[in-house]
Design an enzyme around this catalytic site. Structure first.
Site, PDB file in Angstrom:
ATOM      1  N   HIS A 280      25.959   9.992   7.054  1.00  0.00           N
ATOM      2  CA  HIS A 280      25.859   8.629   7.588  1.00  0.00           C
ATOM      3  C   HIS A 280      24.478   8.443   8.198  1.00  0.00           C
ATOM      4  CE1 HIS A 280      26.925   4.945   9.654  1.00  0.00           C
ATOM      5  NE2 HIS A 280      27.959   4.905   8.838  1.00  0.00           N
ATOM      6  N   ASP A 333      34.924   6.862   4.886  1.00  0.00           N
ATOM      7  CA  ASP A 333      35.450   6.841   3.524  1.00  0.00           C
ATOM      8  C   ASP A 333      36.061   8.159   3.085  1.00  0.00           C
ATOM      9  OD1 ASP A 333      34.818   4.191   2.999  1.00  0.00           O
ATOM     10  OD2 ASP A 333      32.733   4.689   2.617  1.00  0.00           O
TER      11      ASP A 333
HETATM   12  N1  COA Z   1      26.139  15.137   0.583  1.00  0.00           N
HETATM   13  C1  COA Z   1      25.109  15.998   0.516  1.00  0.00           C
HETATM   14  N2  COA Z   1      23.916  15.766   1.068  1.00  0.00           N
HETATM   15  C2  COA Z   1      23.767  14.622   1.723  1.00  0.00           C
HETATM   16  C3  COA Z   1      24.796  13.684   1.842  1.00  0.00           C
HETATM   17  C4  COA Z   1      26.021  13.977   1.244  1.00  0.00           C
HETATM   18  N3  COA Z   1      27.043  13.124   1.290  1.00  0.00           N
HETATM   19  N4  COA Z   1      24.358  12.628   2.558  1.00  0.00           N
HETATM   20  C5  COA Z   1      23.087  12.906   2.864  1.00  0.00           C
HETATM   21  N5  COA Z   1      22.719  14.101   2.364  1.00  0.00           N
HETATM   22  C6  COA Z   1      21.423  14.766   2.483  1.00  0.00           C
HETATM   23  C7  COA Z   1      20.425  14.151   1.502  1.00  0.00           C
HETATM   24  O1  COA Z   1      20.452  14.783   0.266  1.00  0.00           O
HETATM   25  C8  COA Z   1      19.135  14.348   2.252  1.00  0.00           C
HETATM   26  O2  COA Z   1      18.741  15.679   2.120  1.00  0.00           O
HETATM   27  P1  COA Z   1      17.184  16.087   2.067  1.00  0.00           P
HETATM   28  O3  COA Z   1      16.613  15.617   3.378  1.00  0.00           O
HETATM   29  O4  COA Z   1      17.208  17.541   1.908  1.00  0.00           O
HETATM   30  O5  COA Z   1      16.602  15.344   0.905  1.00  0.00           O
HETATM   31  C9  COA Z   1      19.520  14.152   3.719  1.00  0.00           C
HETATM   32  O6  COA Z   1      20.908  14.504   3.788  1.00  0.00           O
HETATM   33  C10 COA Z   1      19.359  12.716   4.188  1.00  0.00           C
HETATM   34  O7  COA Z   1      20.067  11.883   3.277  1.00  0.00           O
HETATM   35  P2  COA Z   1      19.746  10.359   3.018  1.00  0.00           P
HETATM   36  O8  COA Z   1      20.477   9.924   1.811  1.00  0.00           O
HETATM   37  O9  COA Z   1      18.254  10.191   3.049  1.00  0.00           O
HETATM   38  O10 COA Z   1      20.349   9.738   4.335  1.00  0.00           O
HETATM   39  P3  COA Z   1      20.605   8.218   4.557  1.00  0.00           P
HETATM   40  O11 COA Z   1      20.692   8.044   6.021  1.00  0.00           O
HETATM   41  O12 COA Z   1      19.619   7.420   3.802  1.00  0.00           O
HETATM   42  O13 COA Z   1      22.003   8.010   3.824  1.00  0.00           O
HETATM   43  C11 COA Z   1      24.235   7.771   3.236  1.00  0.00           C
HETATM   44  C12 COA Z   1      23.218   7.820   4.400  1.00  0.00           C
HETATM   45  C13 COA Z   1      25.577   7.326   3.770  1.00  0.00           C
HETATM   46  C14 COA Z   1      23.745   6.770   2.182  1.00  0.00           C
HETATM   47  C15 COA Z   1      24.320   9.175   2.601  1.00  0.00           C
HETATM   48  O14 COA Z   1      24.784  10.091   3.574  1.00  0.00           O
HETATM   49  C16 COA Z   1      25.222   9.205   1.372  1.00  0.00           C
HETATM   50  O15 COA Z   1      24.758   8.879   0.286  1.00  0.00           O
HETATM   51  N6  COA Z   1      26.519   9.601   1.543  1.00  0.00           N
HETATM   52  C17 COA Z   1      27.468   9.617   0.446  1.00  0.00           C
HETATM   53  C18 COA Z   1      27.993   8.207   0.181  1.00  0.00           C
HETATM   54  C19 COA Z   1      28.914   7.741   1.302  1.00  0.00           C
HETATM   55  O16 COA Z   1      29.829   8.428   1.722  1.00  0.00           O
HETATM   56  N7  COA Z   1      28.674   6.506   1.731  1.00  0.00           N
HETATM   57  C20 COA Z   1      29.536   5.847   2.724  1.00  0.00           C
HETATM   58  C21 COA Z   1      28.835   5.687   4.024  1.00  0.00           C
HETATM   59  S1  COA Z   1      29.931   5.039   5.249  1.00  0.00           S
END
Ligand code: COA
Length: 396
Positions: A280, A333
């Site tokens: 998140h 979720d």
């Molecule tokens: N599984 C594995 N790794 C994850 C992850 C997950 N669900 N969520 C984030 N990461 C990792 C990324 O790969 C990244 O790693 P890195 O720094 O080594 O490249 C790091 O954590 C930061 O991720 P990022 O996507 O840049 O964070 P964000 O703040 O932009 O994204 C979300 C937040 C929610 C978009 C992201 O956690 C995600 O895509 N989660 C899965 C989808 C989900 O459950 N969405 C519902 C949210 S309520």
């Protein structure tokens, strides 16, 4: 005057560079406030969520979705009389115009219900072609209509796409119970209706997330609230936002049994695939909504014997081992899909149910945006070329 002349002659001959420094680019607007808001509050370190200053855990224990919506929209808990009136208005506005039901019948049954919901909301707006929403009563009525009709659209499309008849809403049931009735034709028991009620409370708002921001941007143009909600729905449908609940249950189904979970998740970790339902932007600890949903997921699967919960626990454990230091924990979720599946709701309806809750938050932000509105017009860092020649097509 003579001093100025002296200063001018003694200064170095170069002109100051008045070109503004290029704006700093902040991808995803991470950490950038875009509004002052009193709708909800998140403390991502402490895992705390409040609506209008009230802890969401208290609301999940004691409130209803209808009362929580009133709180979000108006900023105050209603008196008994105000709540009765609000409940009455919500149940009065549940019905769809027959032409909207006809429209839903024309949509492809292969289409996703989120797309049908977005289409339906935009189309409903065409029945209320009011351009300006200045009077508080007009704004309030639009909010009531939108909150009231969302479950009817979701249930109607789900039935129609399967070839069943659309069920007309009842006005003697709660918002949650009526949704089940419209989806299945049967009145749910109290426990089932209450669990869905709590799920909608937990989804009702979450500060400045992608769909809320999308809604506020559209609201800032003074577009009508049907456009506001339909654009927020588009943003919510993505797998990085609301769509993650469907992906999560698909992952659990693919895993099949708890003993397979470690191998599947470790393979995903090796391939650097994101685990749906985890991570998140704000929470760096367990999402408080996930804690509540986890309890329901356990209760419901214990009664049904379904292994989704056991699988989820294993996935959670492996994710914790690999990613706890990155602050990646289950989000809302992760367990909501298990709960919905146990309530007999098909996976394609998971995100629409999220939307049935979140619409109250979107509209509360719309009302707030209009108070001191200024159209959103950010800037960019231009990285393209300049003064390029136009080459006629024959010369390219
Ligand atoms: N599984 C594995 N790794 C994850 C992850 C997950 N669900 N969520 C984030 N990461 C990792 C990324 O790969 C990244 O790693 P890195 O720094 O080594 O490249 C790091 O954590 C930061 O991720 P990022 O996507 O840049 O964070 P964000 O703040 O932009 O994204 C979300 C937040 C929610 C978009 C992201 O956690 C995600 O895509 N989660 C899965 C989808 C989900 O459950 N969405 C519902 C949210 S309520």
């Amino acid at each position: 005057m003579s001093n100025q002349t002296t200063a001018a002659t003694t200064l170095p001959a170069c002109k100051p560079d008045l070109t503004p420094a290029p704006p700093q680019l902040i991808p995803g607007l991470e950490g950038v406030p875009i509004a002052e808001s009193s709708v909800s509050f998140v403390d991502g370190q402490a895992g705390k969520l409040e609506y209008r200053g009230i802890n969401v855990e208290r609301l999940a224990e004691q409130s209803t979705f209808e009362e929580t919506s009133y709180l979000l929209l108006t900023g105050k808990l209603p008196t008994k009389m105000q709540l009765d009136e609000f409940n009455g208005q919500l149940s009065t506005h549940r019905r769809l115009k027959y032409r909207i039901a006809d429209l839903l019948k024309c949509l492809p049954e292969t289409g996703h219900p989120m797309d049908a919901l977005q289409t339906g909301i935009a189309a409903i707006g065409m029945f209320y072609p009011q351009r300006q929403y200045v009077a508080p009563e007009d704004r309030r009525l639009a909010c009531v209509r939108l909150i009231a009709k969302m479950p009817t659209l979701v249930a109607a499309f789900e039935r129609l796409r399967k070839g069943d008849e659309h069920i007309v809403p009842r006005d003697d049931l709660s918002h949650a119970a009526n949704f089940f009735y419209m989806l299945t034709g049967e009145e749910p028991d109290r426990q089932k209706a209450r669990i869905l009620d709590v799920c909608m409370i937990l989804h009702a708002d979450h500060t400045m997330n992608a769909s809320t921001f999308a809604g506020r941007v559209v609201g800032s143009t003074l577009a009508d609230p049907y456009c506001v909600v339909s654009s927020a729905l588009g943003a919510l449908s993505g797998p990085l936002h609301g769509g993650a609940n469907e992906d999560t249950i698909q992952l659990f189904n693919r895993i099949g049994s708890a003993k397979n979970a470690r191998a599947v998740v470790e393979e995903m970790v090796t391939r650097k695939e994101k685990i749906p339902g985890c991570g998140h932007r704000i929470y760096k600890t367990v999402d408080p909504r996930a804690k509540i949903l986890k309890v329901y997921a356990e209760q419901l699967t214990r009664a049904s014997g379904n292994c989704h919960y056991e699988i989820a626990l294993e996935v959670e454990k492996v994710v914790h081992e690999h990613y706890a230091d990155k602050g990646i924990w289950p989000n809302v979720d992760f367990f909501s899909g298990i709960v919905y599946a146990e309530l007999g709701i098909p996976p394609v309806c998971f995100t629409p149910i999220f939307a049935m809750g979140r619409v109250s938050g979107w509209l509360s932000h719309w009302l707030e945006q209009l108070v001191n509105n200024r159209i959103f017009r950010p800037t960019q860092r231009y990285v393209g070329g300049h003064d390029q020649p136009y080459i006629p097509i024959t010369g390219r």
